[in-house]
Every structure is written in C-alpha cells, then in structure tokens.
Motif scaffolding. Structure first.
Motif, short mmCIF file in Angstrom:
data_model
loop_
_atom_site.label_atom_id
_atom_site.label_comp_id
_atom_site.label_asym_id
_atom_site.label_seq_id
_atom_site.Cartn_x
_atom_site.Cartn_y
_atom_site.Cartn_z
N TYR A 196 2.08 -13.45 -3.86
CA TYR A 196 1.02 -12.62 -3.29
C TYR A 196 -0.32 -13.29 -3.55
CZ TYR A 196 4.45 -8.91 -2.72
OH TYR A 196 5.53 -8.19 -2.33
N PHE A 221 0.99 -5.78 7.90
CA PHE A 221 1.35 -5.56 6.51
C PHE A 221 1.62 -4.09 6.24
CE2 PHE A 221 -0.93 -9.51 6.50
CZ PHE A 221 -0.32 -10.28 5.52
N TYR A 236 0.73 -5.55 -0.61
CA TYR A 236 1.10 -5.34 0.79
C TYR A 236 2.10 -6.41 1.21
CZ TYR A 236 -3.19 -2.59 0.55
OH TYR A 236 -4.16 -1.69 0.18
N ASP A 237 3.25 -5.98 1.70
CA ASP A 237 4.27 -6.91 2.18
C ASP A 237 4.09 -7.16 3.67
OD1 ASP A 237 5.37 -7.01 -0.31
OD2 ASP A 237 7.13 -5.78 0.17
N ARG A 238 4.44 -8.37 4.08
CA ARG A 238 4.40 -8.70 5.51
C ARG A 238 5.52 -7.96 6.23
NH1 ARG A 238 1.42 -13.40 7.00
NH2 ARG A 238 0.38 -14.21 5.15
N ARG A 241 8.85 -13.19 8.86
CA ARG A 241 7.71 -12.40 8.38
C ARG A 241 6.50 -12.59 9.31
NH1 ARG A 241 10.16 -14.00 3.74
NH2 ARG A 241 10.72 -12.33 2.33
N GLN A 297 -1.86 -9.61 -0.68
CA GLN A 297 -0.96 -9.73 0.47
C GLN A 297 0.13 -10.76 0.18
OE1 GLN A 297 -3.28 -10.70 3.93
NE2 GLN A 297 -3.99 -8.61 4.21
#
Length: 186
Positions: free
Chosen positions: A34, A60, A86-88, A109, A26
């Motif tokens: 991450y 996410f 996984y991006d915020r 974010r 994440q």
C-alpha cells in the motif's frame, strides 16, 4: 472601565485542541503493498475520540479488515494517526476467438494490464490482433481475436466429361487455384 467596583466575569469555556492525522493508503496494482496517497491534518478536542472519515477513490474500495487499519482513537497529545486502507477493485478480462469461444480469462486489479493468450489460429485466415487493448483495465472487458481472410487459399476445380456408353461422368482433369477464404469461387 465603567467605574463600577464589581468584578464582572464572563465565563470562558476552554476549547483545548490538538492536531491529529488521517492517513489514506491505496493498494498497488500488484496487490503486494500500500502507498500513502492522502493525509488529512485535522484538529480535535483533547481526550475525545476521533473517527476517520472515509474518502471516495475511483476504482478503490475501503478494506475494513486490514491489519494496520486504525479507524478511531482518543486524541491525547496531538500524535494520533488514524489509518484507512483502500483495495483496488478487480475486473474480469475475457479473451474470445472469432466464434465466441473463450480463449482465456484473467482477473485484473484497477488500472492493471492483462496478458493476452498465445495468438490463436484459424484455417484460411491470418490473425491480425485483438479488437481492444489489454492495458489500463478499469472495467470488465471482453477482447476478441481479429483475422483477415487469406487471399492465397488453395482450391481445386474438377472437370468431368460425360461417358459415351452411359449417363455417368468421369474425371477428366483437375486444376489448382487460389482465392480469398470464404468468398465464392467460380
């Protein structure tokens, strides 16, 4: 075991398997790195292609273009590591003044903190803060400036006297007072 001299063979299918991992990373709140948050330790058949199964994390979205992403691979010797990133999610925080004027807008974010603008001013009022917190942002948010009316707002009362010679009036005296902003003065 039954006295028979025939060779009885039962076919046995070899199901050789090897371990492999799916690692889930994440994005941090600053968007600079991450962190590994989950590892799925699985087993799969030798020489077969294994495909990572995405997880669902609140706030996410999977980054399918991350340079270190490995979605699938052949399970050869038990060292296969698949990696998903996984991006915020990002949200808009809008700061508004009492008259709905936009003071500032920020993109934040998931679970990040927004930074309020300089405290606004309003004639006859004192700024008392914002109507919502600007921390732990998990959705779009509008934050509005709050004020209290000043109780020491100056005003004047002008007293006029009617002239003897005509129907006009002349200023006789002015008195200074204070009152609460936006309330009737008598």
């Amino acid at each position: 075991g039954n006295g028979s001299t025939e060779n009885a063979r039962t076919p046995v299918e070899a199901h050789l398997s090897a371990p492999y991992k799916i690692q889930h990373y994440q994005q941090n709140v600053t968007g600079t790195d991450y962190t590994l948050v989950d590892t799925d330790n699985l087993r799969g058949r030798f020489q077969q292609t294994m495909t990572a199964i995405q997880k669902t994390y609140t706030g996410f979205t999977q980054n399918t273009t991350h340079a270190s992403r490995i979605e699938s691979g052949v399970n050869i010797d038990g060292t296969l590591k698949l990696r998903l990133y996984y991006d915020r999610n990002t949200y808009t925080v809008t700061y508004r003044d009492w008259d709905n004027t936009t003071l500032n807008t920020e993109t934040i974010r998931y679970t990040g903190d927004a930074t309020p603008p300089t405290n606004p001013t309003r004639a006859g009022y004192t700024f008392t803060g914002w109507n919502a917190v600007s921390t732990n942002i998990t959705a779009n948010r509008t934050i509005t400036a709050q004020y209290t009316a000043n109780t020491n707002t100056p005003y004047k009362v002008e007293h006029y006297k009617e002239n003897q010679n005509d129907d006009e009036y002349t200023l006789f005296e002015t008195t200074n007072h204070t009152g609460t902003t936006d309330t009737a003065a008598t």
